[in-house]
Design a protein around this motif. Sequence first.
Motif, mmCIF file in Angstrom:
data_model
loop_
_atom_site.group_PDB
_atom_site.id
_atom_site.type_symbol
_atom_site.label_atom_id
_atom_site.label_comp_id
_atom_site.label_asym_id
_atom_site.label_seq_id
_atom_site.Cartn_x
_atom_site.Cartn_y
_atom_site.Cartn_z
ATOM 1 N N ARG A 63 -22.668 41.380 63.986
ATOM 2 C CA ARG A 63 -23.608 40.774 63.045
ATOM 3 C C ARG A 63 -23.673 41.625 61.786
ATOM 4 O O ARG A 63 -23.815 42.851 61.842
ATOM 5 N N ARG A 64 -23.614 40.956 60.643
ATOM 6 C CA ARG A 64 -23.615 41.692 59.377
ATOM 7 C C ARG A 64 -24.949 42.384 59.135
ATOM 8 O O ARG A 64 -24.997 43.479 58.541
ATOM 9 N N SER A 65 -26.023 41.758 59.566
ATOM 10 C CA SER A 65 -27.332 42.369 59.334
ATOM 11 C C SER A 65 -27.467 43.678 60.095
ATOM 12 O O SER A 65 -27.956 44.687 59.551
ATOM 13 N N LEU A 66 -27.014 43.688 61.358
ATOM 14 C CA LEU A 66 -27.077 44.927 62.140
ATOM 15 C C LEU A 66 -26.136 45.984 61.586
ATOM 16 O O LEU A 66 -26.461 47.179 61.575
ATOM 17 N N ALA A 67 -24.959 45.550 61.136
ATOM 18 C CA ALA A 67 -24.026 46.510 60.549
ATOM 19 C C ALA A 67 -24.609 47.146 59.292
ATOM 20 O O ALA A 67 -24.508 48.366 59.071
ATOM 21 N N ALA A 68 -25.269 46.324 58.459
ATOM 22 C CA ALA A 68 -25.875 46.861 57.244
ATOM 23 C C ALA A 68 -27.029 47.808 57.582
ATOM 24 O O ALA A 68 -27.204 48.857 56.936
ATOM 25 N N ALA A 69 -27.795 47.442 58.615
ATOM 26 C CA ALA A 69 -28.935 48.297 58.994
ATOM 27 C C ALA A 69 -28.463 49.660 59.477
ATOM 28 O O ALA A 69 -29.038 50.703 59.100
ATOM 29 N N ARG A 70 -27.446 49.699 60.279
ATOM 30 C CA ARG A 70 -26.997 50.996 60.787
ATOM 31 C C ARG A 70 -26.307 51.821 59.700
ATOM 32 O O ARG A 70 -26.333 53.049 59.746
ATOM 33 N N LEU A 71 -25.672 51.153 58.739
ATOM 34 C CA LEU A 71 -25.095 51.907 57.618
ATOM 35 C C LEU A 71 -26.192 52.545 56.766
ATOM 36 O O LEU A 71 -26.061 53.699 56.321
ATOM 37 N N VAL A 72 -27.283 51.803 56.556
ATOM 38 C CA VAL A 72 -28.399 52.371 55.785
ATOM 39 C C VAL A 72 -29.013 53.546 56.522
ATOM 40 O O VAL A 72 -29.325 54.601 55.934
ATOM 41 N N ALA A 73 -29.166 53.398 57.849
ATOM 42 C CA ALA A 73 -29.730 54.501 58.633
ATOM 43 C C ALA A 73 -28.810 55.726 58.611
ATOM 44 O O ALA A 73 -29.278 56.877 58.508
ATOM 45 N N THR A 74 -27.527 55.487 58.701
ATOM 46 C CA THR A 74 -26.579 56.604 58.664
ATOM 47 C C THR A 74 -26.619 57.315 57.320
ATOM 48 O O THR A 74 -26.569 58.560 57.241
ATOM 49 N N ALA A 75 -26.706 56.537 56.235
ATOM 50 C CA ALA A 75 -26.782 57.152 54.908
ATOM 51 C C ALA A 75 -28.060 57.978 54.761
ATOM 52 O O ALA A 75 -28.057 59.074 54.158
ATOM 53 N N THR A 76 -29.164 57.491 55.338
ATOM 54 C CA THR A 76 -30.422 58.242 55.268
ATOM 55 C C THR A 76 -30.320 59.569 56.030
ATOM 56 O O THR A 76 -30.731 60.637 55.530
ATOM 57 N N ILE A 77 -29.739 59.486 57.247
ATOM 58 C CA ILE A 77 -29.588 60.722 58.041
ATOM 59 C C ILE A 77 -28.651 61.695 57.334
ATOM 60 O O ILE A 77 -28.891 62.922 57.313
ATOM 61 N N ALA A 78 -27.589 61.180 56.732
ATOM 62 C CA ALA A 78 -26.664 62.054 56.009
ATOM 63 C C ALA A 78 -27.338 62.706 54.811
ATOM 64 O O ALA A 78 -27.104 63.899 54.501
ATOM 65 N N GLY A 79 -28.195 61.953 54.101
ATOM 66 C CA GLY A 79 -28.915 62.544 52.969
ATOM 67 C C GLY A 79 -29.863 63.646 53.389
ATOM 68 O O GLY A 79 -29.939 64.720 52.748
#
Length: 305
Positions: A63-79
Amino acid sequence: MILPQLRRVRWAVRATLVLGVAASVVANILHALDNPISQAIAAWPPLALLLTVELISRVPVHRRSLAAARLVATATIAGIAAWVSYWHMAGVAARYGETGASPYLLPLSVDGLIVVASICLVELGGRISAVEHETREATPAAQPVVPGLIPVPAPAPTSSNPTASPATTAPAAATATTAASQAATAKGTAATGATALRRTTAAALAEVAATLPATLPKTRAPETSSFKPVLTRAQATTARTGPASPAKPKARRSPAETVAAAAKIKASRPDLTDAQLAAELGISVSRWRTIRRETGADDNLRLAA
């Protein structure tokens, strides 16, 4: 690249990511207070980033929505990990003798390595998943083999099974009998209909023949027309004389018969020359002279003359 090569490259990228995270964790631990709790808190952000990157590279999302959500979470953790690790590593580098701009540039090299390795690991995971999916689609599904058991193919269905139980064969026999009786009934109905159709057709033809006049012209008068087709010479000759019949081969006379025929012709017309006589006989002059020499017919022809 084939699947084994992609997997080897993924292991190399994973080792690079672990090396960068280890450098960040060590710097965070050195900057923390000298107690286990402080060191664990300082080491947690890089470890969280490592686990997050490993999860998104291994677990597919449809699902694109779940993929986008986990990418945003990963970017936040990386920041968060980059911010915390940057200042911790800058403080450690300044404490251990780095001066000027070096304490502020060294953390960028570690954080940049972690970012690049994370992106490469995610990309390799997606590529490996796609290749495995293509391989599964191209390879037919194999029947699972249980150790210790020999796979036995399923028996082909047959019309008669000697091991069938009476409860199974009785309905089958009844069904076959019903089908046979229906086929016989249909066949009899078709035969009756065909006979009736033939009788009706014969009666109709007889009535039509009775209504026709007794005498009918056998040939139709040719219609006159002013049009005359243009025929070639061969077509005109064929039209006048009719189609040429195939020529029959003539039987060849023996020398004695040829001499007898020549004697008769010479007796009726003694003034013929050899060429004219050969033409009357239907042979060439040389052939006629050869026959005369072989049979000695000169004296007989003189006597006939």
